[in-house]
Design a protein around this motif. Sequence first.
Motif, mmCIF file in Angstrom:
data_model
loop_
_atom_site.group_PDB
_atom_site.id
_atom_site.type_symbol
_atom_site.label_atom_id
_atom_site.label_comp_id
_atom_site.label_asym_id
_atom_site.label_seq_id
_atom_site.Cartn_x
_atom_site.Cartn_y
_atom_site.Cartn_z
ATOM 1 N N GLY A 1 59.087 65.471 58.052
ATOM 2 C CA GLY A 1 58.500 64.894 58.150
ATOM 3 C C GLY A 1 58.391 64.009 58.918
ATOM 4 N N GLY A 2 56.778 63.516 59.075
ATOM 5 C CA GLY A 2 56.857 62.120 60.387
ATOM 6 C C GLY A 2 56.049 60.677 59.609
ATOM 7 N N GLY A 3 55.359 61.306 58.513
ATOM 8 C CA GLY A 3 54.450 60.747 57.496
ATOM 9 C C GLY A 3 55.340 59.304 57.436
ATOM 10 N N ASN A 4 56.418 59.109 57.442
ATOM 11 C CA ASN A 4 56.344 57.576 57.382
ATOM 12 C C ASN A 4 56.270 56.716 58.805
ATOM 13 O OD1 ASN A 4 58.891 58.795 57.988
ATOM 14 N ND2 ASN A 4 59.989 57.468 58.732
ATOM 15 N N ILE A 5 55.986 57.084 60.143
ATOM 16 C CA ILE A 5 55.746 56.490 60.978
ATOM 17 C C ILE A 5 54.592 56.906 61.440
ATOM 18 C CG2 ILE A 5 56.752 56.424 63.503
ATOM 19 C CD1 ILE A 5 59.575 57.763 62.924
ATOM 20 N N ILE A 6 54.013 58.036 61.691
ATOM 21 C CA ILE A 6 52.690 57.998 61.675
ATOM 22 C C ILE A 6 51.596 59.497 61.639
ATOM 23 C CG2 ILE A 6 52.119 58.934 64.520
ATOM 24 C CD1 ILE A 6 50.318 56.895 64.864
ATOM 25 N N ARG A 7 50.460 60.234 60.515
ATOM 26 C CA ARG A 7 50.205 61.060 60.928
ATOM 27 C C ARG A 7 48.721 61.613 61.947
ATOM 28 N NH1 ARG A 7 50.866 60.463 54.945
ATOM 29 N NH2 ARG A 7 52.806 62.021 54.674
ATOM 30 N N GLY A 8 48.971 62.381 62.171
ATOM 31 C CA GLY A 8 47.726 62.658 63.501
ATOM 32 C C GLY A 8 46.569 62.323 62.583
ATOM 33 N N VAL A 9 46.561 62.896 62.037
ATOM 34 C CA VAL A 9 44.416 62.610 60.728
ATOM 35 C C VAL A 9 44.470 61.327 61.547
ATOM 36 C CG1 VAL A 9 43.039 62.939 59.190
ATOM 37 C CG2 VAL A 9 44.645 64.837 59.779
ATOM 38 N N THR A 10 45.640 60.260 59.991
ATOM 39 C CA THR A 10 45.567 58.883 60.274
ATOM 40 C C THR A 10 45.311 58.273 61.788
ATOM 41 O OG1 THR A 10 47.096 59.243 58.495
ATOM 42 C CG2 THR A 10 46.137 57.122 58.814
ATOM 43 N N ALA A 11 46.201 58.738 62.311
ATOM 44 C CA ALA A 11 46.081 58.264 64.028
ATOM 45 C C ALA A 11 44.805 57.973 65.113
ATOM 46 C CB ALA A 11 47.538 58.501 64.909
ATOM 47 N N ALA A 12 43.914 59.250 64.285
ATOM 48 C CA ALA A 12 42.682 59.523 64.892
ATOM 49 C C ALA A 12 41.236 59.595 64.226
ATOM 50 C CB ALA A 12 42.671 60.980 65.221
ATOM 51 N N GLN A 13 41.108 58.245 63.121
ATOM 52 C CA GLN A 13 40.858 58.117 62.417
ATOM 53 C C GLN A 13 39.252 57.507 62.689
ATOM 54 O OE1 GLN A 13 42.757 56.005 58.218
ATOM 55 N NE2 GLN A 13 41.470 57.172 57.710
ATOM 56 N N ASP A 14 39.443 56.522 63.869
ATOM 57 C CA ASP A 14 38.344 55.324 64.020
ATOM 58 C C ASP A 14 37.806 56.548 65.499
ATOM 59 O OD1 ASP A 14 40.537 54.804 65.931
ATOM 60 O OD2 ASP A 14 39.756 52.706 65.133
ATOM 61 N N GLY A 15 38.647 57.409 65.966
ATOM 62 C CA GLY A 15 38.440 58.377 67.165
ATOM 63 C C GLY A 15 38.178 57.602 67.798
ATOM 64 N N ILE A 16 38.965 56.136 68.609
ATOM 65 C CA ILE A 16 40.019 55.771 69.617
ATOM 66 C C ILE A 16 40.590 56.840 70.086
ATOM 67 C CG2 ILE A 16 41.183 53.629 70.418
ATOM 68 C CD1 ILE A 16 39.767 51.769 68.598
ATOM 69 N N ILE A 17 41.752 57.442 68.750
ATOM 70 C CA ILE A 17 43.331 58.177 69.299
ATOM 71 C C ILE A 17 41.905 60.198 69.448
ATOM 72 C CG2 ILE A 17 45.186 58.919 68.948
ATOM 73 C CD1 ILE A 17 45.799 56.111 68.495
ATOM 74 N N LYS A 18 41.976 60.533 70.457
ATOM 75 C CA LYS A 18 42.426 62.263 69.998
ATOM 76 C C LYS A 18 43.203 62.704 68.402
ATOM 77 C CE LYS A 18 41.458 63.203 73.948
ATOM 78 N NZ LYS A 18 41.392 62.651 75.244
ATOM 79 N N ARG A 19 41.987 63.275 67.767
ATOM 80 C CA ARG A 19 43.441 63.721 67.319
ATOM 81 C C ARG A 19 44.825 64.948 67.643
ATOM 82 N NH1 ARG A 19 43.097 67.753 62.360
ATOM 83 N NH2 ARG A 19 45.173 68.261 61.838
ATOM 84 N N THR A 20 44.530 65.508 68.815
ATOM 85 C CA THR A 20 45.457 66.624 69.219
ATOM 86 C C THR A 20 46.937 65.166 69.935
ATOM 87 O OG1 THR A 20 43.960 66.337 71.340
ATOM 88 C CG2 THR A 20 44.072 68.397 70.304
ATOM 89 N N SER A 21 46.513 64.389 70.019
ATOM 90 C CA SER A 21 47.295 63.221 71.210
ATOM 91 C C SER A 21 47.602 62.333 69.615
ATOM 92 C CB SER A 21 46.829 62.539 71.537
ATOM 93 O OG SER A 21 45.653 62.564 72.300
ATOM 94 N N GLY A 22 47.046 62.451 68.578
ATOM 95 C CA GLY A 22 47.178 61.821 67.298
ATOM 96 C C GLY A 22 48.132 62.342 66.503
ATOM 97 N N ASP A 23 48.263 64.886 66.628
ATOM 98 C CA ASP A 23 49.002 64.961 66.312
ATOM 99 C C ASP A 23 50.523 65.102 66.853
ATOM 100 O OD1 ASP A 23 47.666 65.919 63.720
ATOM 101 O OD2 ASP A 23 46.823 67.795 65.160
#
Length: 236
Positions: free
Chosen positions: A50-72
């Motif tokens: 997995g990649g959860g030790n670095i970044i997860r899409g859902v978390t990256a996109a939490q405040d709406g600045i980064i889109k979910r697709t980009s976060g993923d």
Amino acid sequence: MANKRVLVKFSGEALAGEAGHGIDTQILKYIAQEIKSLVDAGIEVGIVIGGGNIIRGVTAAQDGIIKRTSGDYMGMLATVINGVAMQEACEYAGLQVRMQTAIKMEQIAEPYINRKATRHLEKGRVVIFAAGTGNPFFTTDTAATLRAVEIGAEVIIKATKVDGVYDKDPAKYSDAKKLDELTYDQALQDHIKVMDDTSIALAKDNSLPIIVCDMSIQGNLLDILNGNMQNCSIVK
Ligand code: UDP
């Protein structure tokens, strides 16, 4: 040895160690040794990390600045970073290893080609499947199940911090009971959550058994494949 080809899934968090993020090389070394014990026993091994030790899409996109697709996509790249590290650790342990990515980045790894992957496995090489499924809105559990089915693995092993599946959260309830064996439909129940629904459905459709086990017990992976199911649960 009943299980000749297996797919082992490690979460990104598993690589983080005490720090809770990043990559702990001592843990990498430990995992590579565990994998080596399987290869030495004649088992063909595919790995998804997995990649959860670095970044997860859902978390990256939490405040709406980064889109979910980009976060993923960022999450999928994180799995490649982990894959490069795992590849190094496997080579350090003396294994032959190849990484294949679901998103092309040929300076770093081969693209995922099923026939090539199975050929590597037949030659005794460990194959690391990185970049998830290559699609946003999926998880690496789903990627692991997909690759397991594609390469014709007899079983998928989800290597975790717990020794199996419980009827309720063992961290919260002292009377939580370990379930040694459960059905796919039981595994789909909300409070059990072995893996996400997509991966369980895919495993069910293809009758792929899912083993959930404690990776911190040295030798556990090999024990399980030798039929000692004490420190794991099986969904089938
Ligand atoms: N991811 C994705 N598609 C995939 C696999 C992964 O978009 O097919 C992204 C997603 O954002 C996910 C991240 O990559 O959160 C890291 O994977 P995951 O959360 O499954 O890692 P783990 O929890 O196992 O460390």
